[in-house]
Design an enzyme around this catalytic site. Sequence first.
Site, mmCIF file in Angstrom:
data_model
loop_
_atom_site.group_PDB
_atom_site.id
_atom_site.type_symbol
_atom_site.label_atom_id
_atom_site.label_comp_id
_atom_site.label_asym_id
_atom_site.label_seq_id
_atom_site.Cartn_x
_atom_site.Cartn_y
_atom_site.Cartn_z
ATOM 1 N N CYS A 23 62.092 30.156 39.954
ATOM 2 C CA CYS A 23 62.462 28.795 39.577
ATOM 3 C C CYS A 23 61.369 27.807 39.994
ATOM 4 C CB CYS A 23 63.782 28.409 40.258
ATOM 5 S SG CYS A 23 64.260 26.706 39.902
ATOM 6 N N HIS B 242 49.391 39.464 44.024
ATOM 7 C CA HIS B 242 49.415 38.524 42.896
ATOM 8 C C HIS B 242 50.764 38.453 42.210
ATOM 9 C CE1 HIS B 242 44.776 39.221 42.672
ATOM 10 N NE2 HIS B 242 45.123 38.407 43.663
ATOM 11 N N GLU C 45 32.506 52.660 37.376
ATOM 12 C CA GLU C 45 31.297 51.797 37.345
ATOM 13 C C GLU C 45 31.022 51.239 38.739
ATOM 14 O OE1 GLU C 45 32.545 50.107 32.927
ATOM 15 O OE2 GLU C 45 32.194 48.711 34.577
ATOM 16 N N GLY D 190 39.718 51.023 41.513
ATOM 17 C CA GLY D 190 39.942 50.371 40.219
ATOM 18 C C GLY D 190 39.920 48.867 40.248
ATOM 19 N N THR D 191 39.009 48.296 41.066
ATOM 20 C CA THR D 191 38.897 46.839 41.055
ATOM 21 C C THR D 191 37.429 46.431 40.976
ATOM 22 O OG1 THR D 191 39.424 44.775 42.216
ATOM 23 C CG2 THR D 191 38.948 46.689 43.598
ATOM 24 N N ASP E 160 51.862 44.792 37.325
ATOM 25 C CA ASP E 160 52.587 45.599 36.328
ATOM 26 C C ASP E 160 53.738 46.430 36.901
ATOM 27 O OD1 ASP E 160 49.618 47.732 36.156
ATOM 28 O OD2 ASP E 160 51.301 47.824 37.559
HETATM 29 C C1 BV8 Z 1 43.248 31.183 45.639
HETATM 30 C C2 BV8 Z 1 47.665 37.448 38.132
HETATM 31 C C3 BV8 Z 1 43.406 29.447 47.270
HETATM 32 C C4 BV8 Z 1 47.603 36.695 36.858
HETATM 33 C C5 BV8 Z 1 45.414 37.253 39.021
HETATM 34 C C6 BV8 Z 1 37.347 28.251 40.666
HETATM 35 C C7 BV8 Z 1 38.558 27.696 40.228
HETATM 36 C C8 BV8 Z 1 39.784 28.160 40.698
HETATM 37 C C9 BV8 Z 1 39.822 29.209 41.627
HETATM 38 C C10 BV8 Z 1 38.614 29.751 42.041
HETATM 39 C C11 BV8 Z 1 37.391 29.292 41.578
HETATM 40 N N1 BV8 Z 1 36.414 30.023 42.166
HETATM 41 C C12 BV8 Z 1 36.969 30.936 42.988
HETATM 42 C C13 BV8 Z 1 38.298 30.768 42.934
HETATM 43 C C14 BV8 Z 1 39.274 31.544 43.669
HETATM 44 C C15 BV8 Z 1 39.885 32.531 42.669
HETATM 45 C C16 BV8 Z 1 38.868 33.613 42.385
HETATM 46 O O1 BV8 Z 1 38.651 34.464 43.209
HETATM 47 N N2 BV8 Z 1 38.251 33.550 41.194
HETATM 48 C C17 BV8 Z 1 37.227 34.532 40.873
HETATM 49 C C18 BV8 Z 1 37.426 35.024 39.435
HETATM 50 C C19 BV8 Z 1 35.856 33.878 41.067
HETATM 51 N N3 BV8 Z 1 41.044 33.055 43.337
HETATM 52 C C20 BV8 Z 1 42.210 32.421 43.193
HETATM 53 O O2 BV8 Z 1 42.383 31.446 42.485
HETATM 54 C C21 BV8 Z 1 43.336 32.976 44.030
HETATM 55 N N4 BV8 Z 1 43.956 31.902 44.767
HETATM 56 O O3 BV8 Z 1 42.101 31.393 45.905
HETATM 57 O O4 BV8 Z 1 44.001 30.147 46.208
HETATM 58 C C22 BV8 Z 1 43.473 30.322 48.477
HETATM 59 C C23 BV8 Z 1 42.329 30.501 49.239
HETATM 60 C C24 BV8 Z 1 42.387 31.302 50.362
HETATM 61 C C25 BV8 Z 1 43.557 31.928 50.720
HETATM 62 C C26 BV8 Z 1 44.687 31.767 49.925
HETATM 63 C C27 BV8 Z 1 44.655 30.959 48.793
HETATM 64 C C28 BV8 Z 1 44.383 33.596 43.125
HETATM 65 C C29 BV8 Z 1 43.798 34.827 42.461
HETATM 66 C C30 BV8 Z 1 44.903 35.540 41.694
HETATM 67 C C31 BV8 Z 1 44.721 35.263 40.222
HETATM 68 N N5 BV8 Z 1 45.694 36.085 39.507
HETATM 69 N N6 BV8 Z 1 46.339 37.978 38.380
HETATM 70 C C32 BV8 Z 1 47.634 37.656 35.703
HETATM 71 O O5 BV8 Z 1 47.636 38.897 35.929
HETATM 72 O O6 BV8 Z 1 47.629 37.149 34.588
HETATM 73 S S1 BV8 Z 1 43.875 37.911 39.263
HETATM 74 C C33 BV8 Z 1 43.559 39.126 38.127
HETATM 75 O O7 BV8 Z 1 42.265 39.655 38.488
HETATM 76 C C34 BV8 Z 1 44.479 40.339 38.191
HETATM 77 O O8 BV8 Z 1 45.460 40.254 39.204
HETATM 78 C C35 BV8 Z 1 43.532 41.452 38.543
HETATM 79 O O9 BV8 Z 1 44.143 42.459 39.253
HETATM 80 C C36 BV8 Z 1 42.566 40.699 39.358
HETATM 81 C C37 BV8 Z 1 41.319 41.378 39.756
HETATM 82 O O10 BV8 Z 1 40.825 42.053 38.645
HETATM 83 P P1 BV8 Z 1 40.720 43.654 38.811
HETATM 84 O O11 BV8 Z 1 42.051 44.170 39.239
HETATM 85 O O12 BV8 Z 1 39.561 43.972 39.658
HETATM 86 O O13 BV8 Z 1 40.511 44.095 37.319
HETATM 87 P P2 BV8 Z 1 39.142 44.015 36.488
HETATM 88 O O14 BV8 Z 1 39.515 44.120 35.041
HETATM 89 O O15 BV8 Z 1 38.325 42.849 36.956
HETATM 90 O O16 BV8 Z 1 38.347 45.330 36.917
HETATM 91 C C38 BV8 Z 1 38.877 46.600 36.578
HETATM 92 C C39 BV8 Z 1 38.060 47.615 37.343
HETATM 93 O O17 BV8 Z 1 38.628 48.899 37.090
HETATM 94 C C40 BV8 Z 1 36.606 47.683 36.880
HETATM 95 O O18 BV8 Z 1 35.768 47.741 38.025
HETATM 96 C C41 BV8 Z 1 36.537 48.981 36.087
HETATM 97 O O19 BV8 Z 1 35.271 49.623 36.226
HETATM 98 C C42 BV8 Z 1 37.586 49.797 36.794
HETATM 99 N N7 BV8 Z 1 38.181 50.866 35.974
HETATM 100 C C43 BV8 Z 1 38.341 50.915 34.623
HETATM 101 N N8 BV8 Z 1 38.956 52.088 34.297
HETATM 102 C C44 BV8 Z 1 39.191 52.752 35.459
HETATM 103 C C45 BV8 Z 1 38.700 51.980 36.528
HETATM 104 N N9 BV8 Z 1 38.779 52.375 37.813
HETATM 105 C C46 BV8 Z 1 39.349 53.568 38.054
HETATM 106 N N10 BV8 Z 1 39.857 54.368 37.085
HETATM 107 C C47 BV8 Z 1 39.784 53.999 35.783
HETATM 108 N N11 BV8 Z 1 40.286 54.800 34.823
HETATM 109 ZN ZN ZN Z 2 66.408 26.781 40.803
#
Ligand code: BV8
Ligand code: ZN
Length: 244
Positions: A134, A126, A221, A193-194, A111
């Site tokens: 491109c 990310h 949490e 916050g993750t 963001d």
């Molecule tokens: C990769 C951009 C190879 C997009 C994002 C099966 C199929 C395909 C892939 C996989 C698979 N199994 C595993 C994988 C790997 C996958 C992965 O990890 N999946 C998980 C879900 C199992 N990872 C990938 O695909 C990554 N690439 O692995 O490529 C590789 C391998 C090794 C080395 C290099 C490459 C790519 C991952 C990136 C995906 N893109 N975002 C978009 O935004 O649309 S990820 C997305 O989740 C966001 O970026 C987000 O930031 C991220 C993590 O989520 P959080 O930030 O933690 O947010 P969440 O809502 O989950 O939690 C919020 C937290 O805040 C909570 O704990 C809550 O309690 C807390 N909170 C709430 N309020 C507050 C607070 N905290 C503090 N204060 C508050 N007020």
């Molecule tokens: Zn181009």
Amino acid sequence: MQPATTPNISAELRRRVETARRVLVLTGAGVSAESGVPTFRGGGNSAVWKGLPFDVISSGAMLERNLPAVWEWFDYRRDVLRALAPNAAHEAIASWQERFADLTLVTQNVDGLHQRAGSRNVVELHGNIWRARCTVCRLVHEVPSEGERPEACDECGNELRPDVVLFGEMLPPGAFEFALERAARCEMCFVIGTSGLVYPAASLPEVAQSSGAFVCEINPERTALSSMCDEVVVGKAGEVLPGI
Ligand code: BV8
Ligand code: ZN
């Protein structure tokens, strides 16, 4: 300004904050929650887009299949973000640049709110929703906060895509390696916050701890990382961080 409730942080954490020089901060969607940005896994209307779960619409496979649908999803999110502003959590982290000798901020968020709060050299694992890339020559274009986004590449005229890492896609070259090296050298690691579910980002606090750092989580949490942290401060980032 003293926060409403002084957070329950230990003497140990206070001592470490006083003496720390090399500090790594890993943030997730929770630091933007108090700005009004929906989180991904906290329910709410952001987790699903037109019946598609978040990790389906935000995936490399979907982009290959239907780039316009992915643009529609990101255009919607930029519209939501346009009216929002950084909150006290982003501001506190930006002030830590003067407080710690060697601060590294690594974010999973796309963001751009850390930069708007004044954080510099932000490691965006990310990507960033305010940039387009491109699909052929990878030239990066700024997406203006007002008006239309660029439709085609300035250089080669091909289609653009969001400059964001989708599920199943590689992280920006060098970003994770740089974050890994900083995590291995830091004395303190804040995890703020993750939910700690997305890899490889979620492996950084474990690397920091195995290299001897004190790891402190700030989250209202418990998460997948809580059990391995040295200290867990239960609370909202916008309320806890100003008191640290
Ligand atoms: C990769 C951009 C190879 C997009 C994002 C099966 C199929 C395909 C892939 C996989 C698979 N199994 C595993 C994988 C790997 C996958 C992965 O990890 N999946 C998980 C879900 C199992 N990872 C990938 O695909 C990554 N690439 O692995 O490529 C590789 C391998 C090794 C080395 C290099 C490459 C790519 C991952 C990136 C995906 N893109 N975002 C978009 O935004 O649309 S990820 C997305 O989740 C966001 O970026 C987000 O930031 C991220 C993590 O989520 P959080 O930030 O933690 O947010 P969440 O809502 O989950 O939690 C919020 C937290 O805040 C909570 O704990 C809550 O309690 C807390 N909170 C709430 N309020 C507050 C607070 N905290 C503090 N204060 C508050 N007020
Ligand atoms: Zn181009």
